[in-house]
Structure formats: C-alpha cells, structure tokens
Design a protein around this motif. Structure first.
Motif, short mmCIF file in Angstrom:
data_model
loop_
_atom_site.label_atom_id
_atom_site.label_comp_id
_atom_site.label_asym_id
_atom_site.label_seq_id
_atom_site.Cartn_x
_atom_site.Cartn_y
_atom_site.Cartn_z
N GLY A 10 52.33 46.75 -64.64
CA GLY A 10 51.64 45.47 -64.58
C GLY A 10 50.78 45.24 -65.80
O GLY A 10 50.90 45.95 -66.80
N LEU A 11 49.93 44.25 -65.69
CA LEU A 11 49.00 43.88 -66.76
C LEU A 11 47.61 44.39 -66.42
O LEU A 11 47.11 44.16 -65.31
CB LEU A 11 48.98 42.36 -66.93
N VAL A 12 46.99 45.08 -67.36
CA VAL A 12 45.66 45.64 -67.13
C VAL A 12 44.85 45.52 -68.41
O VAL A 12 45.42 45.54 -69.51
CB VAL A 12 45.76 47.10 -66.65
N GLN A 13 43.55 45.41 -68.28
CA GLN A 13 42.70 45.36 -69.46
C GLN A 13 42.48 46.77 -70.02
O GLN A 13 42.57 47.76 -69.29
CB GLN A 13 41.35 44.74 -69.10
N GLY A 16 41.24 50.18 -68.29
CA GLY A 16 41.62 50.18 -66.89
C GLY A 16 42.62 51.28 -66.56
O GLY A 16 42.94 52.13 -67.39
N SER A 17 43.09 51.26 -65.31
CA SER A 17 43.99 52.29 -64.81
C SER A 17 45.19 51.66 -64.11
O SER A 17 45.11 50.55 -63.59
CB SER A 17 43.27 53.19 -63.80
N LEU A 18 46.28 52.40 -64.13
CA LEU A 18 47.47 52.05 -63.37
C LEU A 18 48.07 53.34 -62.84
O LEU A 18 47.94 54.40 -63.47
CB LEU A 18 48.52 51.33 -64.23
N ASN A 84 44.80 56.55 -66.85
CA ASN A 84 43.41 56.11 -66.94
C ASN A 84 43.06 55.80 -68.39
O ASN A 84 43.75 56.21 -69.32
CB ASN A 84 42.48 57.17 -66.38
N THR A 91 50.92 49.99 -74.21
CA THR A 91 51.85 48.96 -73.79
C THR A 91 53.28 49.37 -74.10
O THR A 91 53.62 49.69 -75.24
CB THR A 91 51.52 47.63 -74.48
N VAL A 120 54.43 48.08 -68.56
CA VAL A 120 52.98 48.23 -68.58
C VAL A 120 52.45 47.48 -69.80
O VAL A 120 52.89 47.73 -70.92
CB VAL A 120 52.57 49.71 -68.65
N VAL A 122 48.83 46.40 -71.66
CA VAL A 122 47.39 46.62 -71.72
C VAL A 122 46.81 45.62 -72.71
O VAL A 122 47.15 45.63 -73.90
CB VAL A 122 47.05 48.05 -72.14
#
Length: 124
Positions: A10-13, A16-18, A84, A91, A120, A122
């Motif tokens: 997904g999209l995360v700043q 952040g974590s995925l 993390n 990305t 992913v 970022v």
C-alpha cells in the motif's frame, strides 16, 4: 508445486510501517526456504530477506537489516515481512519466493516459485 499470494502492500508515509504477508499453497511449504525480493521501476529485482525451514534468517544489509523482520508460520503456510521506518527508496513491488534449498539462499535463480507481487509506495 507451490503457489504464492502476497498481500499487505500500500501507500505509506516515510517513517511508517507495513506488514507484508505471503500465503502459500502446498503441503511441503514447511520444507522450503522463503524469501522476499523487491523490484523498483527500471531496476533489477533484488534480495531483501529470507528464512529457511529451520528458521535461519538472512537480511540484505543495505536494504533491510535493522528495519525489516521476516518470519514464518509453518502451521498456517505463511511468511511475513514487517517493515518499519520506511523510506521513499523502499518503494517497489515486493515479491514472495520459495526455494527448495534447505539453507538460506539470496540469489533469484535459486528460487523456483514466485508470487505476483504487491506494491509498496513510500511517500516523502
């Protein structure tokens, strides 16, 4: 034969974590070394992390060590990658892969089975 399906991208700043997950079919999952690779646009697919059936783990020092954690649940036929402190350079499309090797391997040609990948992204 092993079939792999990734999820959790997904999209995360940045920062952040995925958590990526890979579900595997097949009764012999527990005997495979499982790996995560990633491929950014215009780049080659590169090794991120791998875990053997016994639980031995190797991370790519530059991309993953200290930030990512790979784990597996043989009872559920899953392997996960907790990511993390994500950076924009993380990305990529992330791929789950399975190898018949009994020990951890880090090169693409040692993996016989691949998932379709999960994106992913970022943002900075």
């Amino acid at each position: 034969q092993v079939q792999l399906v990734e999820s959790g991208g997904g999209l995360v700043q940045a920062g952040g974590s995925l958590r990526l997950s890979c579900a595997a079919s097949g009764r012999t999952f527990s005997t495979y070394t499982m790996g995560w690779f990633r491929q950014a646009p215009g780049a080659e697919r590169e090794f991120v992390a791998a875990i053997s059936w016994r639980g031995a783990i190797t991370y790519d020092a530059d991309s993953a060590k200290g930030r990512f954690t790979i784990s597996r649940d043989n009872a559920k036929n899953t392997v996960s990658l907790q990511m993390n402190s994500l950076k924009p350079e993380d990305t990529a499309t992330y791929y789950c892969a399975a190898s018949r090797s009994a020990v951890v391997v880090t090169t693409r040609n040692r993996y016989e089975h691949w998932g379709q990948g999960t994106q992913v992204t970022v943002s900075s």
